[in-house]
Design an enzyme around this catalytic site. Sequence first.
Site, PDB file in Angstrom:
ATOM      1  N   SER A 124       0.683  -1.366   0.095  1.00  0.00           N
ATOM      2  CA  SER A 124      -0.124  -0.132  -0.163  1.00  0.00           C
ATOM      3  C   SER A 124       0.780   1.409   0.180  1.00  0.00           C
ATOM      4  O   SER A 124       0.394   2.342  -0.158  1.00  0.00           O
ATOM      5  CB  SER A 124      -0.860   0.010   1.166  1.00  0.00           C
ATOM      6  OG  SER A 124      -0.105  -0.027   2.415  1.00  0.00           O
ATOM      7  N   HIS A 145      -2.675  -3.142  -6.389  1.00  0.00           N
ATOM      8  CA  HIS A 145      -2.829  -2.646  -4.802  1.00  0.00           C
ATOM      9  C   HIS A 145      -4.253  -2.821  -4.853  1.00  0.00           C
ATOM     10  O   HIS A 145      -5.038  -1.951  -5.268  1.00  0.00           O
ATOM     11  CB  HIS A 145      -2.482  -1.395  -4.631  1.00  0.00           C
ATOM     12  CG  HIS A 145      -2.742  -0.723  -2.908  1.00  0.00           C
ATOM     13  ND1 HIS A 145      -3.154   0.407  -2.945  1.00  0.00           N
ATOM     14  CD2 HIS A 145      -2.887  -1.620  -1.895  1.00  0.00           C
ATOM     15  CE1 HIS A 145      -3.409   0.575  -1.758  1.00  0.00           C
ATOM     16  NE2 HIS A 145      -3.408  -0.696  -1.102  1.00  0.00           N
ATOM     17  N   GLU A 157      -5.329  -0.465  -7.746  1.00  0.00           N
ATOM     18  CA  GLU A 157      -4.265   0.610  -8.269  1.00  0.00           C
ATOM     19  C   GLU A 157      -3.462  -0.536  -9.243  1.00  0.00           C
ATOM     20  O   GLU A 157      -2.767  -1.512  -8.360  1.00  0.00           O
ATOM     21  CB  GLU A 157      -3.651   1.208  -7.186  1.00  0.00           C
ATOM     22  CG  GLU A 157      -4.375   2.303  -6.625  1.00  0.00           C
ATOM     23  CD  GLU A 157      -3.862   3.094  -5.600  1.00  0.00           C
ATOM     24  OE1 GLU A 157      -4.134   4.380  -5.451  1.00  0.00           O
ATOM     25  OE2 GLU A 157      -3.131   2.508  -4.830  1.00  0.00           O
ATOM     26  N   ASN A 195      -3.859   6.551  -1.287  1.00  0.00           N
ATOM     27  CA  ASN A 195      -3.274   6.730   0.167  1.00  0.00           C
ATOM     28  C   ASN A 195      -2.652   8.124   0.160  1.00  0.00           C
ATOM     29  O   ASN A 195      -2.307   8.738   1.172  1.00  0.00           O
ATOM     30  CB  ASN A 195      -2.208   5.740   0.602  1.00  0.00           C
ATOM     31  CG  ASN A 195      -3.018   4.632   1.049  1.00  0.00           C
ATOM     32  OD1 ASN A 195      -4.310   4.551   1.664  1.00  0.00           O
ATOM     33  ND2 ASN A 195      -2.365   3.455   1.026  1.00  0.00           N
TER      34      ASN A 195
END
Length: 498
Positions: A124, A145, A157, A195
């Site tokens: 991540s 991800h 992702e 993120n």
Amino acid sequence: MKDMENGNLKLGIVGAGAMGGGIAQVAAMAGLETLVYDARAGAGELAREGILKRLDKRVSQDKMSRPARDSAADCLKAVGTLAELSDCDVVVEAIVEDLEAKTKLFSELEGLLRADAILASNTSSLPIGAIAAQLRHRDRMAGLHFFNPVPVMKLVEVIRGPDTRDDVMEALTTLGRRLGREPVQVKDTPGFLVNYGGRAYNTEGLAVVHEGVATPAQVDAIMRDGFGFRMGPFELMDLTGMDVNFPVTRFVHESAFGDPRLRSTPLHRYMLETGQLGRKTGRGFYDYAEGSETPSADAPLNAVPAEAVVLCDQDAQLKALVEECGGRILENDDSRAALLAAPVGEDATAYAARTGCDHRRLICVDTVMDISQRVTLMTAPAALPEALASVAALFAQARRVTTIADSPGFVGQRIAAMVANLGCEMAQTGLASVEDIDLAMRLGLNYPRGPLELVDAMGVAVTHRILVQAQALTGDDRYRPSQWLRRRAQLGLSARAL
């Protein structure tokens, strides 16, 4: 490399925790032969049993047929050694977020797998380039991800490392779609897309509370009612847990060499250090003990509604709101009525100083946000309490009302503008395509709009003005507008214009 649409595609997964198990579940449901390995004895088999229980529950809820469940079960196998993955076409790593552990694992896999097999990491945050650095054939390595819980979250992702081949990126994108996910291709940057982009919502909410502008409950209510977010930033942080969101925030901030746009607050760290992690510990920004009450975000109503007010500017929404709530608008100031204004980016103090209006009677109303459910009122220091109370009572006849301390951009304007600005910065640096930035933030974080869509909804010029004013009034480069946003504001273009 095998075609990702091939009916005989074999997928290996290393790591049988929540993420590995979730990936294995969607792969088996998609009809892929799925092999799960975990270094912990018996963990792979336990993961398989957990997946089958979840599938059985889906059958009992009429969300899945019994034949489909049995077919998925036949596709799913736990293996006891890493060598049993040697015939896999793709292997996805989902182990602990530790660079040394991941590089060691991929070095072992490289020696086991066929030369045309693809290696993918579900990391991540760790750079794909760093994980692949020790491999002999780094061009077949990429990030894949997923988001937790994988069966529910539709986003994946696909992250390109510095050596990743185009055909590997396209193959993993196709695989993501085959697994029922929405893939977005992303550059290999700290936090990747979601993120990284998700920092602004939480950290600006924290900044508002840190400055004493509003309470967590007020912030959450404003963002839900005024901007359509499913959860406010403090509700969201309590859900994910401070032990998750603070380390990610710190990592992204440090990786960006201290960019103030990504900065958190001492309160965030304090919540972690004192064990107030959120729902998982029973207390975070809210108390989750049985019988505890959620703090109110509504202003106390202890005054007679104002009968007449003076408008300091010609804001059509503010005029309509006053009239809908039964108020009368005076043509001239009688030195007693409350003065209403709808500043963009300014606080009440700056507005009063600029216009010369009486700051004691000035009540600022945020009309950039949706005011169909809730109205946010803001006053300058030394404002007359009776003026605020009477206006709050007026609007409370048709809306919920939240009163806050003085703040450039109120609460909603500044949080929404920060989310939007970070999205613009992602577009400026080519982190992903404009379409994928918006898609990822909607799917990965359940935002009502992607950040670039949010700019267009608020108005490009309005969003830019909020940030310019906030930067000027605070002196904080946290609010510096992205060049992507500035250029489109100056030219009158959509934020999504290329």
